[in-house]
Every structure is written in structure tokens, then in C-alpha cells.
Design a protein around this motif. Structure first.
Motif, short mmCIF file in Angstrom:
data_model
loop_
_atom_site.label_atom_id
_atom_site.label_comp_id
_atom_site.label_asym_id
_atom_site.label_seq_id
_atom_site.Cartn_x
_atom_site.Cartn_y
_atom_site.Cartn_z
N ALA A 10 -0.13 -2.57 -1.59
CA ALA A 10 -0.44 -4.00 -1.59
C ALA A 10 -1.73 -4.26 -0.82
O ALA A 10 -1.77 -4.13 0.40
N SER A 11 -2.77 -4.62 -1.53
CA SER A 11 -4.04 -4.97 -0.90
C SER A 11 -3.90 -6.32 -0.21
O SER A 11 -3.43 -7.29 -0.80
N VAL A 98 6.59 -0.84 -0.17
CA VAL A 98 5.27 -1.44 -0.26
C VAL A 98 4.45 -0.97 0.93
O VAL A 98 4.85 -1.12 2.09
N PHE A 99 3.32 -0.35 0.63
CA PHE A 99 2.43 0.16 1.67
C PHE A 99 1.33 -0.87 1.90
O PHE A 99 0.62 -1.26 0.96
N LEU A 100 1.19 -1.35 3.13
CA LEU A 100 0.23 -2.40 3.45
C LEU A 100 -1.17 -1.82 3.58
O LEU A 100 -1.38 -0.87 4.33
N SER A 109 -9.47 3.73 0.60
CA SER A 109 -8.17 3.40 1.19
C SER A 109 -7.30 4.65 1.33
O SER A 109 -7.39 5.58 0.52
N THR A 110 -6.45 4.65 2.35
CA THR A 110 -5.50 5.75 2.53
C THR A 110 -4.44 5.76 1.43
O THR A 110 -3.82 6.79 1.18
N PRO A 131 -4.51 -4.95 -6.66
CA PRO A 131 -5.90 -5.08 -6.20
C PRO A 131 -6.07 -6.22 -5.22
O PRO A 131 -5.24 -7.14 -5.15
N GLY A 132 -7.17 -6.16 -4.48
CA GLY A 132 -7.43 -7.21 -3.49
C GLY A 132 -8.90 -7.36 -3.19
O GLY A 132 -9.75 -6.72 -3.82
N VAL A 133 -9.22 -8.18 -2.21
CA VAL A 133 -10.60 -8.46 -1.83
C VAL A 133 -11.10 -7.35 -0.91
O VAL A 133 -10.47 -7.04 0.10
N SER A 134 -12.23 -6.75 -1.26
CA SER A 134 -12.80 -5.69 -0.43
C SER A 134 -13.55 -6.31 0.75
O SER A 134 -13.94 -7.47 0.73
#
Length: 266
Positions: A10-11, A98-100, A109-110, A131-134
Motif C-alpha cells: 500500500a503506497s 498489507v505492507f505499508l 521501494s523495499t 500505486p501512490g504519489v512519489s
């Protein structure tokens, strides 16, 4: 054979909980078990702090996975193996995990490495990446900088490649994003000074967090310690560009086609 749960990355965006997507928020509230990264045992997690600032209660069974900050291959290998083994053990309960992830789960990302090792151990495990905001997209928005317009080019690299590589890329790209600049701040500033690019560059630290810092006068950073979560946006407006290939049809042909379509629809 156990029915494994799904592993979800989860981004969360780079720091502002308002940038958590609706999809990630839904998963966080869905009853999945949370995993979050730390650099060493019992240390605070930046990813977890983003969620906490957003107002979500941290579940009692949320669990940390340790990813040490080191270049020692043996230490890293053992740490990754332990993290992946523990993840598989939890997935075997049949419950989704869910991995934060701070920033975007597909960019430096790890999570990508963790998911790959887990799938090597148990190929049937389903993996979802939200996906999320870089960090660099958020930094560009925060500073009002456009990363690329029309036919401009963009490069994103860790600063650890060194000033030689950075110097070369400045001739090849209109904008260069330098991530994790902490160890090389002074050297990068000296390079930009030699190239006359200080005025078209900026430094952003902990973008989106309450203690975000933006510095446009890079010379003032010399000798300072930068946070690990820092980057630079460097633009070279004087870069010489080559000729672009626009496709098979000429501009004249394209305009003629548009006029024909407009006439037919009239």
C-alpha cells in the motif's frame, strides 16, 4: 497445503496523509494485518507515522519487519530472508497482509524486493501493488516546478551514483531528480555551481511531512547535515536537444486529415 492470504503493498505517499489513495485507505481499514518497515528493532516507522497522522488507529497486531540500513551483503541477505520467511508464515494463516510503503511501492521501494522473495518461496501467493504519489512528484508540486513539459526529458536516480554520472546526465536530460542526496550534498552543490545551475535547482527534505523543508538557495546548505528523506530537483534549461522523430506523417498531412474529419462531421 495452506490457503495463503494476499500480500498487498500500500503506497502512502511521501508524508502527507491526504495523499493516501482511496484504494490504500480502503485496504488499511479492511481488517488486513499490517506490516511496516523499520531500520532496527523497536525503532519508529516513517510509513506508520504517515498513517497515524491520517487518523487511522494502528491495529494491535501490526508487526514490524526489519530492513537494516547497511551495504553489508551478508547482513542484508539474512535480514531479507527473515522478513520474507515471517511474511510467508503470516500469509499461511489465510489472512491478507498489507505492507505499508512510504512514497510509491513501485519506485525505489523495499516492497518490490520483499514481494519477489516471498513469491520465490511460495509462487502461489497473490501480490497486489497499490500505486501512490512519489516523493519527487510531491516535491515538484510543493515547489511549483514542472518536471517535464511537452518533449522535455526526465531522469530519476539515487545520488549515490556520484557526481560524474550526475554531470553526464545533466547533458542528456532537461530535469534530473536526485534521490537520497544526504551523503553528497556538498559535492552536488559544487557541481551545480560549476555548471551555473544553482538558480534552477532546489532541495526538498521530508516532503509532505509537518517538518518539510524547501531550500532554493542551495549554497546555504554547504556543511549542513541533510535528512535521509531528502532530494534535489535540478533543471538544465540550456541543454542542447537533438531533433525529434514525430512519426510517419508530416505535420501538413496531419492537418489535412483533421480538416477532412471536421468537414465530414459538419
Amino acid at each position: 497445503m495452506p490457503a495463503y492470504g494476499k500480500l498487498i503493498g500500500a503506497s502512502l505517499g511521501p508524508g502527507d496523509p491526504e495523499l493516501i489513495t482511496r484504494r490504500a485507505w480502503t485496504v488499511l481499514e479492511s481488517g488486513t494485518r499490517w506490516l511496516y518497515p523499520v531500520k532496527k528493532a523497536e525503532e519508529t516507522s516513517y510509513a506508520l507515522s504517515i498513517v497515524a497522522r491520517g487518523g487511522l488507529a494502528i491495529p494491535d497486531d501490526a508487526e514490524q519487519l526489519i530492513f537494516p540500513m547497511t551495504r553489508d551483503a551478508e547482513i542484508l541477505t539474512k535480514a531479507w530472508a527473515r522478513a520474507a520467511a515471517r511474511t510467508v508464515e503470516l500469509l499461511a494463516d489465510g489472512r491478507d497482509l498489507v505492507f505499508l510503503v512510504e512514497g510509491d511501492a513501485s519506485t525505489f521501494s523495499t516492497f518490490g524486493h520483499l514481494a519477489r522473495v516471498v513469491r520465490e518461496l511460495v509462487p502461489e501467493v497473490a501480490v497486489e501493488t497499490i500505486p501512490g504519489v512519489s516523493s519527487f512528484a510531491a516535491a515538484a508540486a510543493s515547489t511549483g516546478i514542472t518536471l517535464a513539459e511537452e518533449d522535455e526529458t526526465l531522469a530519476v536516480i539515487p545520488a549515490a551514483y556520484g557526481v560524474g554520472v550526475i554531470d553526464h546526465l545533466l547533458d542528456e536530460f532537461d530535469t534530473v531528480v536526485l534521490l537520497k542526496v544526504k551523503p553528497l550534498v556538498d559535492e552536488i552543490i559544487e557541481l551545480l555551481e560549476r555548471r551555473g545551475l544553482l538558480n534552477t535547482s532546489c532541495f526538498v527534505e521530508k516532503v509532505g511531512a509537518p517538518d518539510e523543508r524547501v531550500v532554493h538557495d542551495l549554497a546555504t546548505l554547504k556543511g549542513e547535515k541533510a535528512n535521509y528523506l531528502s532530494l534535489m530537483l535540478v533543471q538544465n534549461p540550456k541543454r542542447e536537444r537533438g531533433e525529434l522523430r514525430r512519426g510517419c506523417r508530416s505535420r501538413k498531412d496531419a492537418l489535412a486529415t483533421l480538416k477532412t474529419l471536421a468537414t465530414e462531421s459538419a
